[in-house]
Structures are given as C-alpha cells and as structure tokens.
Scaffold this active site. Structure first.
Site, PDB file in Angstrom:
ATOM      1  N   GLY A   1       0.818  -1.199   0.000  1.00 22.77           N
ATOM      2  CA  GLY A   1       0.000   0.000   0.000  1.00 22.77           C
ATOM      3  C   GLY A   1       0.854   1.252   0.000  1.00 22.77           C
ATOM      4  N   CYS A   2       0.246   2.379  -0.346  1.00 29.26           N
ATOM      5  CA  CYS A   2       1.008   3.622  -0.490  1.00 29.26           C
ATOM      6  C   CYS A   2       1.474   4.168   0.858  1.00 29.26           C
ATOM      7  CB  CYS A   2       0.190   4.660  -1.254  1.00 29.26           C
ATOM      8  SG  CYS A   2      -1.481   4.933  -0.617  1.00 29.26           S
ATOM      9  N   PHE A   3       0.580   4.309   1.829  1.00 32.26           N
ATOM     10  CA  PHE A   3       0.995   4.732   3.168  1.00 32.26           C
ATOM     11  C   PHE A   3       1.999   3.735   3.747  1.00 32.26           C
ATOM     12  CE2 PHE A   3      -2.883   7.519   4.139  1.00 32.26           C
ATOM     13  CZ  PHE A   3      -2.132   8.668   4.269  1.00 32.26           C
ATOM     14  N   ALA A   4       1.723   2.450   3.526  1.00 26.55           N
ATOM     15  CA  ALA A   4       2.611   1.416   4.077  1.00 26.55           C
ATOM     16  C   ALA A   4       4.017   1.547   3.519  1.00 26.55           C
ATOM     17  CB  ALA A   4       2.044   0.036   3.766  1.00 26.55           C
TER      18      ALA A   4
END
Length: 326
Positions: A135-138
């Site tokens: 994921g992007c935040f991850a």
C-alpha cells in the site's frame, strides 16, 4: 524478447500511471487492458494524458498469452477476479490491491504471493510467482522504519502523521474528493485503525521479531492531488549521526530510496518512483520524514520495479522519471 503485459481494471488512476510507464518500457509489449465498462473505447479517452501516446483500446478480456498480469482492481475484487479467471501458472500476477498482502492471505488457489517491497524482500521477489504490491501509506512508513527494525532499535512506541493527496482515494467520486470540499481543507480519517497497519507490522516483525512497540498512526487527507508526506518519530538512544549512518548503510543498494542531508519536500518525488528520507534528532526523539508519490512508488511504479526484478532486469528499467519541482 519482450515481456507481454496485461492490465485488469484499466480505467483507474493506478492503471493510468501503469500504462504511462509501460508504454515507454523498452522490454515490455503492452497488450490487453481490460475495462468492462470501457471495452472498445480508446485508452486515451479515459486517460487523456495519453493522447498521442497510444492507439490501444480497452478490452473485455485478456488475450491469454501474457507473461505478467497487473491487477488494478478495488480492494476485495482481485480474489474474485482470479477465482473466475484462471491464469496459467507460468503467468506472473502483480496485485495492487490489499487482497494478498498479509501472511494469512498470501496463498490463494495454487498461487503464493510475496510481499513486494523491494527494499525488504528483493531476493524473494526475484524468485516469486506472484506479488502483493504494498500500500502507499505502508510504503512510505515502512521505508522510514526498516533500518531501525533491522538494527533492533524499535524499542518504543512509534508515532506517525501522514498526509496524502486526493488520488489516494481512487477515481470513484465521493464527498471527500469533491473539489469544493477538498480545496483549502485538511481532515483526518481512520485514526489508529488504517488498513495498512497490518502489513507494516508484519514487515517490521520480519526484521525485529522480538518487539512490541505500538504504532499510533494518524492519516490526513490533503488538498493536493498526489503524494504522501509522512512524519515518523520515536524515542531513540542513537545520535543523529549514528542514525543517518544506519539509514545510509541499509539503503546503500536501494536505487530509489535516498537519505537526504537537507530537509525534504513533496515536489521532489511527485511523478517519480523515489522515496526520500530525512533523519534528525530532537532531544530524545528520532524524527524520520518520508516522501513518495502515492501513485508511483506507492503503487504503479513499485509494481513495475517488482516486474523488473521478476524478469531479471535492473530495478530502474523504465523508471528513470524526473520530478517537476517548479
């Protein structure tokens, strides 16, 4: 020989970025781009930044001879699509949803998905059949913390504040992406419960199994279209120089992750596959700032980086993209 690539879910933001990158990838032949709602229509009618770049049209199904298939479907839809559309075992799958990121979901109908964060799992990605793209935040948060975990230095709670652009919510219209709501506005969502916390926790435990530090994550919606700016801090006994040396050593062989001496800003990474990190010490707190483009390093660019590793290409192939800083 060129890699034959197909895309499922071709009308969304991540697919648009993927098409943009793959059209100029010297070792890729871009074939079927599946969008059931747009089948028969030119790709550039949906992704109008590609006017003059391609004459490809959306298809209703894949050609069937793909070497790699990218799934750009909404969360929960990739499993359903794979269940209905059996692919040969020789076809690699790179999934951009969250369907296969956690260990409990990594095996699905004779496929095993490797978590596709190259800075963490490069050797496993190179040998993988299928990839669960992070994921992007991850991605932004993990890259800010992996060096500390490898050194066994995650010994206190971690606090994260991170803001993302409106494209992080996808292409579907909703109140919080409407221009009159988003512009000149900032808001939080899913405080302490964001879905990316699970994959972050598993990656950190992979490097530092014996740690029980809690992560307190506040995500923000920003009034810009793309990018993630994350501030991550935790108490540390490391000096600033020791911490910076630790980060530089960890990322010495990572072509897209750079530790900057100067403070960083979002425009340095937008439209690129870069992650920039800045490390500083204030009192007892170690502050790591991390910036990425949520659609490139946080999604489609990282997917192409994983494809390069799967097929024995240099990680940077097709991804030497320049930011627009002015």
């Amino acid at each position: 020989m060129k890699i034959k690539a197909g895309i499922v879910g071709g009308a969304g933001y991540t697919a648009g970025e993927l098409i943009r990158i793959l059209l100029h990838h010297e070792f890729v032949e871009l074939g079927g781009i599946v969008s059931t709602s747009n089948a028969g229509n030119p790709v550039y009618q949906v992704h109008d930044d590609l006017v003059g770049e391609t004459d490809l049209v959306f298809a209703s199904e894949l050609a069937g001879d793909e070497d790699v298939v990218f799934l750009c479907l909404g969360h929960g839809n990739s499993k359903a699509w794979l269940h209905k559309n059996a692919l040969p075992n020789t076809t690699h799958v790179i999934d951009l949803s969250n369907d296969f990121r956690l260990h409990a979901d990594a095996e699905f109908e004779c496929r095993e998905f490797v978590y596709g964060l190259p800075e963490l799992n490069k050797s496993r990605i190179q040998q993988a059949q299928s990839i669960a793209n992070p994921g992007c935040f991850a991605t932004a948060i993990q890259l800010a913390l992996l060096p500390l975990a490898q050194a066994g230095r995650l010994t206190h709670d971690v606090h994260v504040s991170a803001i993302t652009g409106s494209t992080g919510a996808g292409q579907s219209l909703s109140e919080t992406v409407h221009f009159s709501w988003r512009t000149n506005n900032v808001s939080i969502y899913k405080p302490f419960t964001h879905q990316h916390l699970g994959e972050i926790g598993e990656s950190l435990a992979q490097l530092q199994p014996q740690q029980d530090a809690e992560m307190h994550f506040i995500p923000y919606r920003g009034n810009f279209s793309r990018g993630i700016f994350a501030s991550v801090y935790t108490p540390s006994e490391l000096t600033q120089d020791e911490a910076r040396a630790l980060y530089r050593q960890f990322y010495a062989d990572a072509p897209f992750t750079t530790v900057s001496d100067k403070e960083i800003h979002l425009k340095q990474v937008v439209n690129t596959n870069k992650c920039l990190l800045h490390v500083q010490k204030q009192g007892k707190q170690l502050l790591i700032t991390s910036v990425i483009d949520n659609l490139v390093k946080g999604a489609s660019g990282q997917a192409v980086q994983n494809m390069n590793l799967l097929f024995g290409l240099p990680e940077t192939t097709g991804l030497n993209l320049k930011a627009g800083t002015f």
